[in-house]
Design a protein around this motif. Structure first.
Motif, PDB file in Angstrom:
ATOM      1  N   MET A 134      32.954  32.941  46.035  1.00  0.00           N
ATOM      2  CA  MET A 134      33.596  32.801  44.730  1.00  0.00           C
ATOM      3  C   MET A 134      35.009  33.385  44.761  1.00  0.00           C
ATOM      4  SD  MET A 134      33.338  31.457  41.827  1.00  0.00           S
ATOM      5  CE  MET A 134      31.622  30.972  41.964  1.00  0.00           C
ATOM      6  N   VAL A 135      35.204  34.520  45.456  1.00  0.00           N
ATOM      7  CA  VAL A 135      36.547  35.089  45.570  1.00  0.00           C
ATOM      8  C   VAL A 135      37.476  34.104  46.261  1.00  0.00           C
ATOM      9  CG1 VAL A 135      37.890  36.854  46.769  1.00  0.00           C
ATOM     10  CG2 VAL A 135      35.861  37.506  45.479  1.00  0.00           C
ATOM     11  N   ARG A 136      36.960  33.450  47.297  1.00  0.00           N
ATOM     12  CA  ARG A 136      37.791  32.489  48.016  1.00  0.00           C
ATOM     13  C   ARG A 136      38.164  31.305  47.122  1.00  0.00           C
ATOM     14  NH1 ARG A 136      36.618  29.786  53.949  1.00  0.00           N
ATOM     15  NH2 ARG A 136      38.700  28.877  54.173  1.00  0.00           N
ATOM     16  N   ALA A 137      37.187  30.809  46.328  1.00  0.00           N
ATOM     17  CA  ALA A 137      37.457  29.670  45.453  1.00  0.00           C
ATOM     18  C   ALA A 137      38.504  30.039  44.406  1.00  0.00           C
ATOM     19  CB  ALA A 137      36.160  29.214  44.792  1.00  0.00           C
ATOM     20  N   LEU A 138      38.324  31.216  43.754  1.00  0.00           N
ATOM     21  CA  LEU A 138      39.274  31.613  42.713  1.00  0.00           C
ATOM     22  C   LEU A 138      40.649  31.919  43.313  1.00  0.00           C
ATOM     23  CD1 LEU A 138      36.959  33.915  40.552  1.00  0.00           C
ATOM     24  CD2 LEU A 138      37.523  31.503  40.196  1.00  0.00           C
ATOM     25  N   GLU A 139      40.677  32.520  44.496  1.00  0.00           N
ATOM     26  CA  GLU A 139      41.942  32.814  45.147  1.00  0.00           C
ATOM     27  C   GLU A 139      42.694  31.531  45.482  1.00  0.00           C
ATOM     28  OE1 GLU A 139      43.647  35.452  48.916  1.00  0.00           O
ATOM     29  OE2 GLU A 139      41.503  34.969  48.763  1.00  0.00           O
ATOM     30  N   ASN A 140      41.955  30.490  45.928  1.00  0.00           N
ATOM     31  CA  ASN A 140      42.602  29.209  46.218  1.00  0.00           C
ATOM     32  C   ASN A 140      43.244  28.619  44.964  1.00  0.00           C
ATOM     33  OD1 ASN A 140      41.968  29.228  48.920  1.00  0.00           O
ATOM     34  ND2 ASN A 140      40.086  28.027  48.668  1.00  0.00           N
ATOM     35  N   VAL A 141      42.530  28.717  43.825  1.00  0.00           N
ATOM     36  CA  VAL A 141      43.058  28.152  42.576  1.00  0.00           C
ATOM     37  C   VAL A 141      44.313  28.907  42.147  1.00  0.00           C
ATOM     38  CG1 VAL A 141      42.578  27.824  40.118  1.00  0.00           C
ATOM     39  CG2 VAL A 141      40.825  27.276  41.808  1.00  0.00           C
ATOM     40  N   LEU A 142      44.245  30.243  42.151  1.00  0.00           N
ATOM     41  CA  LEU A 142      45.395  31.036  41.703  1.00  0.00           C
ATOM     42  C   LEU A 142      46.575  30.906  42.660  1.00  0.00           C
ATOM     43  CD1 LEU A 142      43.437  34.224  40.574  1.00  0.00           C
ATOM     44  CD2 LEU A 142      44.450  32.468  39.109  1.00  0.00           C
ATOM     45  N   THR A 143      46.301  30.912  43.968  1.00  0.00           N
ATOM     46  CA  THR A 143      47.378  30.754  44.955  1.00  0.00           C
ATOM     47  C   THR A 143      48.046  29.399  44.814  1.00  0.00           C
ATOM     48  OG1 THR A 143      46.155  32.178  46.490  1.00  0.00           O
ATOM     49  CG2 THR A 143      47.907  30.816  47.410  1.00  0.00           C
ATOM     50  N   GLN A 168      33.604  29.270  31.263  1.00  0.00           N
ATOM     51  CA  GLN A 168      34.670  28.333  31.614  1.00  0.00           C
ATOM     52  C   GLN A 168      35.953  29.093  31.907  1.00  0.00           C
ATOM     53  OE1 GLN A 168      35.522  25.363  28.664  1.00  0.00           O
ATOM     54  NE2 GLN A 168      36.762  24.135  30.075  1.00  0.00           N
ATOM     55  N   LEU A 169      36.482  28.898  33.125  1.00  0.00           N
ATOM     56  CA  LEU A 169      37.744  29.487  33.555  1.00  0.00           C
ATOM     57  C   LEU A 169      38.808  28.407  33.566  1.00  0.00           C
ATOM     58  CD1 LEU A 169      39.517  31.726  34.855  1.00  0.00           C
ATOM     59  CD2 LEU A 169      38.654  30.926  37.083  1.00  0.00           C
ATOM     60  N   SER A 170      39.931  28.683  32.911  1.00  0.00           N
ATOM     61  CA  SER A 170      41.027  27.714  32.841  1.00  0.00           C
ATOM     62  C   SER A 170      42.294  28.348  33.390  1.00  0.00           C
ATOM     63  CB  SER A 170      41.246  27.267  31.391  1.00  0.00           C
ATOM     64  OG  SER A 170      42.342  26.379  31.306  1.00  0.00           O
ATOM     65  N   VAL A 171      42.948  27.622  34.320  1.00  0.00           N
ATOM     66  CA  VAL A 171      44.215  28.061  34.911  1.00  0.00           C
ATOM     67  C   VAL A 171      45.221  26.931  34.744  1.00  0.00           C
ATOM     68  CG1 VAL A 171      45.400  28.815  36.997  1.00  0.00           C
ATOM     69  CG2 VAL A 171      43.015  29.495  36.601  1.00  0.00           C
ATOM     70  N   SER A 172      46.312  27.197  34.015  1.00  0.00           N
ATOM     71  CA  SER A 172      47.324  26.163  33.765  1.00  0.00           C
ATOM     72  C   SER A 172      48.695  26.712  34.082  1.00  0.00           C
ATOM     73  CB  SER A 172      47.261  25.693  32.305  1.00  0.00           C
ATOM     74  OG  SER A 172      47.490  26.771  31.420  1.00  0.00           O
ATOM     75  N   ASN A 173      49.547  25.831  34.572  1.00  0.00           N
ATOM     76  CA  ASN A 173      50.895  26.247  34.961  1.00  0.00           C
ATOM     77  C   ASN A 173      51.839  25.060  34.879  1.00  0.00           C
ATOM     78  OD1 ASN A 173      49.183  25.650  37.585  1.00  0.00           O
ATOM     79  ND2 ASN A 173      51.290  25.080  38.050  1.00  0.00           N
ATOM     80  N   GLY A 217      42.719  23.667  50.350  1.00  0.00           N
ATOM     81  CA  GLY A 217      42.335  24.741  49.434  1.00  0.00           C
ATOM     82  C   GLY A 217      41.490  24.269  48.274  1.00  0.00           C
ATOM     83  N   LEU A 218      41.967  23.262  47.511  1.00  0.00           N
ATOM     84  CA  LEU A 218      41.220  22.780  46.354  1.00  0.00           C
ATOM     85  C   LEU A 218      39.961  22.031  46.774  1.00  0.00           C
ATOM     86  CD1 LEU A 218      44.046  21.603  43.919  1.00  0.00           C
ATOM     87  CD2 LEU A 218      42.713  23.716  43.884  1.00  0.00           C
ATOM     88  N   ALA A 219      39.986  21.361  47.923  1.00  0.00           N
ATOM     89  CA  ALA A 219      38.782  20.683  48.401  1.00  0.00           C
ATOM     90  C   ALA A 219      37.694  21.705  48.717  1.00  0.00           C
ATOM     91  CB  ALA A 219      39.111  19.844  49.638  1.00  0.00           C
ATOM     92  N   ILE A 220      38.075  22.849  49.346  1.00  0.00           N
ATOM     93  CA  ILE A 220      37.109  23.910  49.636  1.00  0.00           C
ATOM     94  C   ILE A 220      36.614  24.532  48.331  1.00  0.00           C
ATOM     95  CG2 ILE A 220      36.879  26.208  50.657  1.00  0.00           C
ATOM     96  CD1 ILE A 220      38.775  25.293  52.890  1.00  0.00           C
ATOM     97  N   SER A 278      46.374  21.727  34.415  1.00  0.00           N
ATOM     98  CA  SER A 278      45.318  22.685  34.101  1.00  0.00           C
ATOM     99  C   SER A 278      44.107  22.401  34.973  1.00  0.00           C
ATOM    100  CB  SER A 278      44.925  22.605  32.626  1.00  0.00           C
ATOM    101  OG  SER A 278      46.019  22.919  31.792  1.00  0.00           O
ATOM    102  N   LEU A 279      43.598  23.472  35.587  1.00  0.00           N
ATOM    103  CA  LEU A 279      42.347  23.408  36.338  1.00  0.00           C
ATOM    104  C   LEU A 279      41.285  24.143  35.538  1.00  0.00           C
ATOM    105  CD1 LEU A 279      43.404  24.067  40.044  1.00  0.00           C
ATOM    106  CD2 LEU A 279      42.471  21.964  39.097  1.00  0.00           C
ATOM    107  N   SER A 280      40.137  23.494  35.346  1.00  0.00           N
ATOM    108  CA  SER A 280      39.059  24.073  34.551  1.00  0.00           C
ATOM    109  C   SER A 280      37.793  24.153  35.393  1.00  0.00           C
ATOM    110  CB  SER A 280      38.816  23.212  33.291  1.00  0.00           C
ATOM    111  OG  SER A 280      37.745  23.742  32.541  1.00  0.00           O
ATOM    112  N   ILE A 281      37.247  25.373  35.530  1.00  0.00           N
ATOM    113  CA  ILE A 281      36.012  25.610  36.291  1.00  0.00           C
ATOM    114  C   ILE A 281      34.917  26.022  35.311  1.00  0.00           C
ATOM    115  CG2 ILE A 281      34.906  27.027  38.050  1.00  0.00           C
ATOM    116  CD1 ILE A 281      37.630  27.332  39.372  1.00  0.00           C
ATOM    117  N   THR A 282      33.784  25.333  35.372  1.00  0.00           N
ATOM    118  CA  THR A 282      32.639  25.645  34.511  1.00  0.00           C
ATOM    119  C   THR A 282      31.468  26.061  35.387  1.00  0.00           C
ATOM    120  OG1 THR A 282      33.383  24.018  32.881  1.00  0.00           O
ATOM    121  CG2 THR A 282      31.107  24.786  32.710  1.00  0.00           C
TER     122      THR A 282
END
Length: 526
Positions: free
Chosen positions: A420-429, A453-458, A492-495, A517-521
């Motif tokens: 999970m750390v790797r997945a979230l790190e890939n999204v934020l990076t 639900q986690l949402s990351v938008s930029n 990164g996003l594929a992993i 925006s990337l949304s993870i549920t």
């Protein structure tokens, strides 16, 4: 007030009409019944125009007359044996000729004298009486009568009979024949034979003659109306089923066209019955086949892109490493400081190459081999805060900053912490890397009853719909030239997607007005 619900007008007929429209079996049955009804009506309507009159003869009355005459003779001979005087008087009363001939007859002979009142008598012989009896049917109905002994010898006969002997077995056989008046031959003789007793001996009385006929006319229709009915049935059934047969032909032609490889061809769905359903299924089959072929083509295209991208991403750092090592090998440096610089660059490129190979290995393992997750209860919002703190310097170097909206209460989830750390790190990076500086990266976490639900938008550069749809494809990068100013191989996003799906979650992307925006549920109860 009557509150009873009433069905809409015409609803009583909707269900039967729907059944007829959706069942070809019922349509064929109704068409067959309708054609039979029409053909029968045509046959009946045309019958009067094809009637012919046929003249026939009915011998029923003549046969009955022969039977009655024969029975009357038998009765008279029985009466002669029992009461000859009464028979004579009866004959005189019924027959004026008999009365004129034998009443108060003058002369002499071996006569029977039968008184008729007080002043008159009948005088005749027994033979004369018998002769008169057997000639009476001849005179009345043109019949012949004979009296024979047991051997067939004729003892008495009516006028016009010349035979002296008869064939009793043949006469008995003829007497046993049954005649139907409307089927009797006009030239056939009807024979009746009865046993009688005469002067104490057994005899036979035989009466025969040709029965009189009554003419009548019989109407016959003939076969023409039946032929018209048959032709009407065939024509009517052909016209009714013509549309269905044309629909079947179109289905056959459509299948042939699709079989030739034209998967864009579509058969017209003309009905709601089984043929319409078959046409819809064939069209669906053609659509699915076309989609499958398109997916295969896309897969081939992605495979080619994969090989090209992997080759490019592996070759670029490898070329740099080999170049700087060759400089070192050939002593193409001025001093130790420049040598250390070349070695540091080569080492950095080798680290980049190592990370690329590890990402490729991890993606393959996550996607195709599967990973046994080692789940633990962790605080998701605390994990996010730690990652944001670690990545904050990198974000500042890229002239972007994090804007967070995280709940204060702990959100505990059963996840594999490392994955999970790797997945979230890939999204934020990825958000830091592709944000348009200066700008803000918004990170929010929403907690409800069933999921988190986690949402990351930029902010980002302009993206097309195809680019947005392919962000999770392996080795895909928005930069088509795959320039090295933004490191990464597009894994990164594929992993990340593979890790989220292993946790039974979903990841989605949306783009609007230069904001991605990337949304993870993630489900709370796994």
């Amino acid at each position: 007030m009557n509150n009873e619900k009433r069905l809409p007008a015409g609803s009583y007929f909707k269900k039967p009409v729907h059944l007829v429209k959706t069942s070809i079996r019922i349509q064929v049955i109704l068409a067959f019944a309708f054609c039979i009804l029409v053909s029968v009506l045509v046959g009946f309507a045309s019958s009067p125009f094809f009637v012919s009159k046929d003249k026939r003869f009915d011998f029923t009355e003549g046969i009955v007359t022969i039977d009655e005459s024969a029975r009357e003779l038998v009765r008279q001979f029985k009466q002669m044996n029992q009461d000859i005087n009464g028979l004579v008087i009866e004959m005189g009363d019924e027959n004026p000729d008999f009365k004129n001939k034998f009443l108060n007859r003058t002369g002499s002979g071996d006569w029977l004298s039968v008184p008729n009142g007080n002043t008159s008598s009948y005088h005749l012989t027994k033979e004369e009486l018998i002769d008169y009896l057997i000639n009476t049917p001849k005179q009345q109905n043109n019949l012949n009568a004979v009296i024979t002994d047991l051997d067939g010898k004729i003892l008495y006969k009516s006028n016009g009979v010349s035979d002296t002997q008869v064939d009793l077995p043949l006469e008995m056989k003829n007497a046993n024949k049954t005649f139907i008046g409307k089927e009797h031959d006009e030239n056939s003789t009807v024979t009746r034979l009865y046993p009688i007793t005469l002067d104490g001996s057994k005899n036979y009385i035989i009466v025969n003659g040709i029965p009189k006929s009554t003419a009548y006319y019989e109407e016959e229709t003939g076969v023409t109306p039946y032929l018209l009915g048959l032709v009407t049935f065939i024509l009517c059934f052909y016209l009714i089923t013509k549309r269905k047969m044309k629909e079947i032909e179109e289905l056959a032609l459509g299948l042939m066209e699709i079989a030739k490889g034209n998967l864009h061809y579509r058969i017209r769905e003309k009905s709601s019955d089984e043929l319409g359903s078959l046409a819809a299924n064939i069209n669906y089959m053609a659509f699915e086949l076309n989609e499958m072929i398109e997916r295969q083509r896309q897969t081939e295209k992605l495979k080619d892109e994969l090989i090209t991208n992997v080759s490019h991403d592996l070759r670029t750092p490898l070329t740099s490493i080999m170049g700087y090592l060759r400089l070192v090998k050939d002593h193409q440096f001025k001093n130790k400081t420049q040598l250390d610089e070349y070695v540091d660059i080569a080492y950095g490129k080798s680290e980049q190459l190592k990370k690329l190979i590890e990402d490729l290995f991890d993606f393959t393992r996550l996607t195709y081999e599967g990973v046994q997750l080692k789940k633990e209860k962790v605080s998701l919002n605390q994990m996010l805060r730690q990652l944001l703190d670690e990545l904050d310097p990198i974000a500042k170097d890229n002239h972007v900053s994090f804007m967070t909206d995280l709940p204060k209460e702990q959100i505990m989830l059963a996840v594999d912490p490392n994955q999970m750390v790797r997945a979230l790190e890939n999204v934020l990076t990825n958000a830091i890397k592709y944000s348009t500086p200066p700008g803000d990266i918004h990170v929010s976490l929403i907690h409800n009853k069933h999921a988190v639900q986690l949402s990351v938008s930029n902010p980002c550069q302009t993206l097309s719909e195809e680019e947005v749809a392919r962000l999770f494809d392996r080795f895909y990068r928005v930069d088509p030239s795959r320039s090295s100013n933004k490191s990464g191989a597009g894994l990164g996003l594929a992993i990340t997607k593979s890790i989220i799906e292993l946790h039974h979650g979903t990841i989605d992307v949306s783009y609007k007005n230069h904001i991605i925006s990337l949304s993870i549920t993630l489900p709370i109860h796994d």
